[in-house]
Design a protein around this motif. Structure first.
Motif, PDB file in Angstrom:
ATOM      1  N   LEU A  22     -28.874 -34.096  60.180  1.00 23.79           N
ATOM      2  CA  LEU A  22     -28.613 -35.371  59.514  1.00 23.79           C
ATOM      3  C   LEU A  22     -29.888 -35.931  58.891  1.00 23.79           C
ATOM      4  O   LEU A  22     -29.866 -36.514  57.806  1.00 23.79           O
ATOM      5  N   GLY A  23     -31.010 -35.751  59.594  1.00 21.62           N
ATOM      6  CA  GLY A  23     -32.285 -36.222  59.058  1.00 21.62           C
ATOM      7  C   GLY A  23     -32.667 -35.502  57.779  1.00 21.62           C
ATOM      8  O   GLY A  23     -33.151 -36.124  56.819  1.00 21.62           O
ATOM      9  N   LYS A  24     -32.464 -34.198  57.741  1.00 18.05           N
ATOM     10  CA  LYS A  24     -32.770 -33.438  56.533  1.00 18.05           C
ATOM     11  C   LYS A  24     -31.880 -33.877  55.367  1.00 18.05           C
ATOM     12  O   LYS A  24     -32.335 -33.970  54.223  1.00 18.05           O
ATOM     13  N   MET A  25     -30.602 -34.136  55.680  1.00 21.66           N
ATOM     14  CA  MET A  25     -29.699 -34.594  54.638  1.00 21.66           C
ATOM     15  C   MET A  25     -30.136 -35.959  54.099  1.00 21.66           C
ATOM     16  O   MET A  25     -30.190 -36.180  52.885  1.00 21.66           O
ATOM     17  N   ALA A  26     -30.458 -36.885  55.001  1.00 20.70           N
ATOM     18  CA  ALA A  26     -30.889 -38.218  54.578  1.00 20.70           C
ATOM     19  C   ALA A  26     -32.196 -38.148  53.799  1.00 20.70           C
ATOM     20  O   ALA A  26     -32.394 -38.885  52.831  1.00 20.70           O
ATOM     21  N   GLY A  27     -33.084 -37.255  54.214  1.00 21.19           N
ATOM     22  CA  GLY A  27     -34.370 -37.137  53.540  1.00 21.19           C
ATOM     23  C   GLY A  27     -34.258 -36.679  52.104  1.00 21.19           C
ATOM     24  O   GLY A  27     -35.129 -36.964  51.275  1.00 21.19           O
ATOM     25  N   ALA A  28     -33.155 -35.970  51.794  1.00 19.66           N
ATOM     26  CA  ALA A  28     -32.962 -35.465  50.428  1.00 19.66           C
ATOM     27  C   ALA A  28     -32.311 -36.497  49.514  1.00 19.66           C
ATOM     28  O   ALA A  28     -32.169 -36.261  48.314  1.00 19.66           O
ATOM     29  N   ILE A  29     -31.903 -37.642  50.092  1.00 20.24           N
ATOM     30  CA  ILE A  29     -31.247 -38.695  49.304  1.00 20.24           C
ATOM     31  C   ILE A  29     -32.049 -39.979  49.512  1.00 20.24           C
ATOM     32  O   ILE A  29     -31.887 -40.668  50.518  1.00 20.24           O
ATOM     33  N   PRO A  30     -32.980 -40.300  48.604  1.00 20.28           N
ATOM     34  CA  PRO A  30     -33.899 -41.431  48.804  1.00 20.28           C
ATOM     35  C   PRO A  30     -33.254 -42.740  49.261  1.00 20.28           C
ATOM     36  O   PRO A  30     -33.773 -43.377  50.189  1.00 20.28           O
ATOM     37  N   PRO A  31     -32.109 -43.189  48.690  1.00 19.91           N
ATOM     38  CA  PRO A  31     -31.520 -44.441  49.174  1.00 19.91           C
ATOM     39  C   PRO A  31     -31.094 -44.372  50.642  1.00 19.91           C
ATOM     40  O   PRO A  31     -31.235 -45.341  51.391  1.00 19.91           O
TER      41      PRO A  31
END
Length: 371
Positions: A22-31
């Protein structure tokens, strides 16, 4: 009209592995990264340590998941927004239909969730943490669940009980140190097989949010766990009970707690009375009838469009705990379509546009009336 991206997601592995993904996914989407790592004022290392201890006791695995998330984003735990929001403004309606009132002879759970579209994940998640029960439900701030059911046929849904509790200045301050409802629901889904186990699991749990927590299992047992400012009352029904239908909106319904807050918002009373008028003496209730009720427009229905006032229907659902399925419609609009998901089947990851249609609410809906 506003267009929003709704998604489905399947998560499996250890708690740490799920959090890291989940962290990697969030990190790829700045907002998303900004939202989830902004922290909260006044919430630091000491509070994060206290929250971690509470999570380990009552929500085993959650602390490891949050650690994986923080590690993937290379930020300290106290900076993760979920910590500050969960350690201690939905409205919502929920209906439990037991076998004696259901046309198909099996329990059904119907619910609408009202909030702001800007504070909604719009994500259905199937989660299989190593060593825990697989469950399916909608997420809140990634890690929490505001409703769902598990592989053993236990469903858990909620409505707020009285004015919502939380850390924001416009919310009611918590009376006790404890958990937000979204951590409680996920903990029950991952660790309990039926209503009896759910009640045992909740015994003594510090729940800071004022909540009407409804548990329904595939055998046709129902329990309402109602909390208000640290006090708790429980109502139980079963397949042989005279009552085969139960519902809540956003005020206390159990006599033990009604006296603590003998008033309710106009919109809560209207929805509560409307559900009773439509279903109380109906019998033979079908899924299609429940869907009609959920998507009928307020005040002659439960679908609300007051998103700016945190009173917009973000999702509607009908859960069959015995069948292991959920019918889900986003945004309170039939135009977004009903989709059926089976917990026994893989959940294909997808992103699709849905639309909401906000309107302004009448301020009179937010006045209090005596119960």
């Amino acid at each position: 009209m506003i267009t929003i991206q709704a998604r489905t997601m399947e998560l499996s592995g250890t708690s740490y592995e799920i959090g890291f993904r989940l962290g990697k996914m969030a990190g790829a989407i700045p907002p998303l990264k900004k939202l989830h790592t902004g922290g909260m004022a006044g919430f630091g290392k000491e509070q994060a340590a206290e929250a971690a201890a509470l999570f380990k006791r009552w929500c085993p695995g959650l602390e490891e998941e949050l650690t994986g998330f923080a590690d993937a984003l290379a930020v300290p735990p106290e900076q993760i927004f979920y910590y500050g929001m969960t350690y201690l403004l939905p409205r919502c309606s929920q209906i439990g239909v037991l076998p004696g009132a259901a046309a198909e002879g099996r329990p059904l759970v119907a619910r609408n969730y009202e909030f702001s579209h800007e504070a909604e994940d719009f994500c259905l998640v199937k989660t299989s943490v190593t060593g825990k029960h697989t469950h399916m439900g909608t997420s809140v701030i990634f890690f929490g669940r505001d409703d769902g059911f598990n592989e053993h046929g236990l469903s858990v849904t909620m409505t707020s009980c009285g004015f919502p509790v939380g850390p924001m200045p416009y919310m009611r301050p918590p009376k006790i140190t404890g958990l937000q409802f979204w951590a409680v629901i996920r903990s029950v889904l991952e660790n309990c097989k039926d209503v009896e186990e759910g009640l045992d699991h909740l015994e003594g749990m510090p729940i800071a949010f004022n909540v009407n927590l409804m548990l329904v299992d595939k055998a046709g047992n129902l329990a309402l766990v109602e909390t208000l400012d640290g006090k708790t009352a429980v109502k139980r029904l079963g397949p042989g009970s005279p009552e085969q239908l139960f519902w809540t909106t956003n005020h206390a319904v159990l006599p033990e707690l009604r006296a603590l807050e003998p008033q309710a918002l106009v919109h809560s009373l209207r929805r509560y009375e409307w559900i009773g008028k439509e279903l109380k003496d109906a019998g033979g209730i079908t899924r299609d009838r429940l869907k009609e009720i959920l998507l009928s427009k307020y005040p002659d229905g439960l679908s609300c469009r007051f998103f700016e006032e945190y009173f917009g229907t973000t999702k509607s659902m009908v859960i069959s705990p015995a069948e292991g399925t959920i019918d889900l419609c986003w945004g309170g609009r039939i135009e977004n379509g009903w989709n059926t998901y089976d917990i026994r089947e893989p959940l294909a990851e997808s992103v699709r546009p849905i639309e909401i249609d906000p309107v302004k609410a009448d301020p009179a809906e937010y006045q209090f009336k005596p119960l």
